[in-house]
Write a protein that holds these residues in place. Structure first.
Motif: not given
Ligand code: ZN
Length: 606
Positions: A290, A294, A324, A394
């Motif tokens: 994750h 980013h 996100e 999310y």
């Molecule tokens: Zn994140």
């Protein structure tokens, strides 16, 4: 080169410098730890080359990546300003995070302040006798109007500490000194100082440093191999890895999680003894996937409002569902692609996400774009009614990413997918245009690559609150989804409660449920149901039948009340994803591409 020409160049150079008056101003920080056991960071900020009568020195109010005003200036004390001779300069605090210093025409100003750092999280600073974690937006101040100036940071570790880990460039000529080209880079580069266990691995041509803080039962050789796999899978999506050096700072706690992304580093929270448990270990790899994703999605490919940042107030964007949500979609998918999960396990996680979104009443109230925009006041500031009124960008953002991925795979007969949209967006907006994207630009790129209109998906699932038609999209991959909750007849009140000092206190009432209609409130103490004392609300409700009229005795701020509730059936959705019996060769080929499967029958355990 002739003398004349050199002279001409020199004049040009001087002109360029004077037109950028601020460019001569040098900003150098020196950070020390005189009382780490009391959680203090001592900061000295030397500003030289000033040509102003007054300067405003400011502390950011938030940390990019975490959309909440945190008021970092609240931890600052003993702020002073002096000239080069050590004489105090007059100063005035003009608002919550700004100190106005009268320079008295001094070119050099020395600012000193202390920061109390005792908040454990990936976006706040923490110092104790064992180590210091400096989350830069809460440690370093900036000179108003000079955010683009470079800065150096010299760290004087406490005498019992031996290591510094940060993504900042090192200054070769001065020990423990680092350089940031501007304050956006400084604010995006956390620093860990202490006795961390550091190991390295190379992947995709990048040197990766992992700084393990606070112990842990990790296996370094396994981590090196597995983290490298994640780096390679993600680099393959974007085709390029823009860093030369990347740092993982991992903080270990008895129970930990969460992370914060940065330009060429990340801070992760992990459970100290979780590495030997397969599930916890895979979750950790998911977190690595994750935060690493980013470095492209949000740190470089970003919504237009997220950089350059305003460190003084909220930075609003309706696109956190991409920043996100898409990252959340890819973290699981990359873990699957790297073969840490079977396709079956991946689909289990997807079911979990679908059930979470569909069982939250707020999903019918708040759209994804609203959820993004209001992160500052809603997502990051939840209250007892949040489940009824909000949805996470999310979880639902990840599901819309799946919808887009499958829609594009289907419309292009498997030749294109969401990866191609992310890569093209990165090239077009970060590399070529050097700016963030607008909502319309993201949609246009996805439409171009998919060769389809996304109006309906955006209207219904991004800007609206219409339930996602999972069946249609999953069928493109030869899968079907069934709601096993449909047949359930278990009784349901729609409230939860926990024991506090021997009292059963309501902590949640579900929108539209029997409890909601009855007038049961959060904070009510449930005393009895139908004349019998209640210790566990769930057990008592389970003993009832659908349609029962029940009397609930509660104490509300000391006053006794009797409420009437008619028990309903449990409306919870329990979605399961399965293979469709009659999937065509085309659907199976899309499934194989989507889930990285080589053989249609190898879905793995579900
Ligand atoms: Zn994140």
């Amino acid at each position: 080169m002739t003398y004349k020409f050199k002279h001409f160049i020199a004049i040009l150079f001087m002109a360029a410098i004077s037109s950028l008056a601020n460019a001569q101003t040098k900003i150098a920080f020196e950070v020390s730890f005189t009382e780490p056991q009391a959680h203090y960071v001592d900061v000295e900020m030397e500003v030289s080359g000033l040509k102003k009568d007054q300067v405003d020195i400011k502390m950011p109010v938030w940390a990019p990546g975490s959309y909440l005003i945190r008021e970092f200036a609240k931890n600052v004390e003993s702020f002073t300003a002096k000239n080069a001779k050590g004489e105090s300069l007059p100063l005035e605090k003009i608002n919550k995070n700004t100190w106005r210093v009268n320079t008295q025409k001094n070119g050099k100003v020395k600012i000193n302040y202390r920061v109390y750092a005792f908040e454990i999280s990936v976006r706040t600073s923490f110092v104790d006798a064992s180590h210091a974690f400096l989350s830069p937006t809460g440690i370093f101040m900036y000179v108003d109007g000079m955010i683009n100036n470079p800065a150096t940071v010299t760290i004087n570790p406490h005498k019992s500490w031996s290591k510094i880990s940060t993504g900042l460039e090192t200054v070769k000529s001065k020990s423990n000194t680092f350089y940031a080209e501007n304050f956006d880079i400084l604010f995006d580069s956390p620093i860990e100082v202490g006795n961390q266990d550091v190991f390295e691995f190379n992947a995709s041509g990048v040197r990766h440093e992992v700084a393990m803080v606070g112990g842990g039962n990790y296996d370094k050789s396994r981590l090196k191999k597995d983290m490298a796999k994640i780096v390679e899978e993600e680099t393959a999506i974007f085709g390029v890895n823009p860093n030369k050096h990347y740092v993982f700072i991992v903080h270990h706690y008895s129970s930990g999680g969460g992370g914060l992304e940065h330009l060429n580093s990340t801070v992760l929270g992990a459970s100290r003894l979780g590495y030997t448990n397969e599930n916890t270990y895979k979750n950790f790899l998911g977190l690595v996937a994750h935060e690493y994703f980013h470095l492209w999605n949000v740190k470089r490919l970003r919504p237009v409002a997220l950089g350059p940042f305003d460190y003084d107030s909220e930075n609003y964007t309706s696109n956190l569902w991409i920043a996100e949500g898409f990252t959340a979609y890819y973290d699981n998918l990359v873990v699957r692609r790297a073969d840490f999960h079977t396709a079956g396990k991946y689909l289990n996680a997807l079911e979990g996400d679908i059930n979470l979104v569909e069982n939250q009443p707020g999903t019918r109230i708040q759209s994804l774009s609203e959820s993004s925009f209001d992160a500052w006041i809603k997502g990051y500031r939840p209250n007892e009614n949040s489940r009824n009124t909000t949805i996470s960008y999310y979880n639902k953002g990840a599901l819309v990413a799946m919808v887009l991925d499958l829609a594009i795979l289907n419309s292009t007969k498997g030749s294109k997918r969401l990866d191609d949209v992310m890569k093209a967006m990165y090239e077009e907006y970060f590399v070529k245009k050097g700016r963030g994207y607008t909502d319309a630009e993201f949609k246009a790129m996805a439409e171009k690559i998919g060769g389809i209109s996304l109006n309906s998906i955006y209207d219904k699932y991004v800007n609206g609150t219409v339930p996602i038609d999972y069946q249609t999209y999953l069928s493109y991959a030869g899968l079907k989804i069934v709601d096993e909750g449909n047949a359930a007849t278990d009784p349901f009140l729609g409230a939860s409660a926990t024991l506090k000092d021997g009292k059963l206190i309501v902590n949640n009432v579900v929108r539209g449920s029997a409890a909601w209609d009855s007038g049961l409130n959060v904070n009510d103490e449930v005393i009895a149901i139908d004349g019998y004392r209640v210790n566990e609300l769930d057990k008592t409700v389970a003993s009832k039948k659908v349609g029962d009229n029940t009397k609930i005795q509660v104490s509300r701020d000391g006053a006794l009340l009797e409420l009437q509730a008619r028990i309903t059936r449990n409306p919870a959705k329990k979605y399961r994803i399965m293979q469709a019996e009659n999937a065509s060769a085309e659907q199976i080929s899309i499934r194989n591409k989507w889930l990285n499967l080589k053989d249609e029958n190898v879905m793995g355990s579900k």
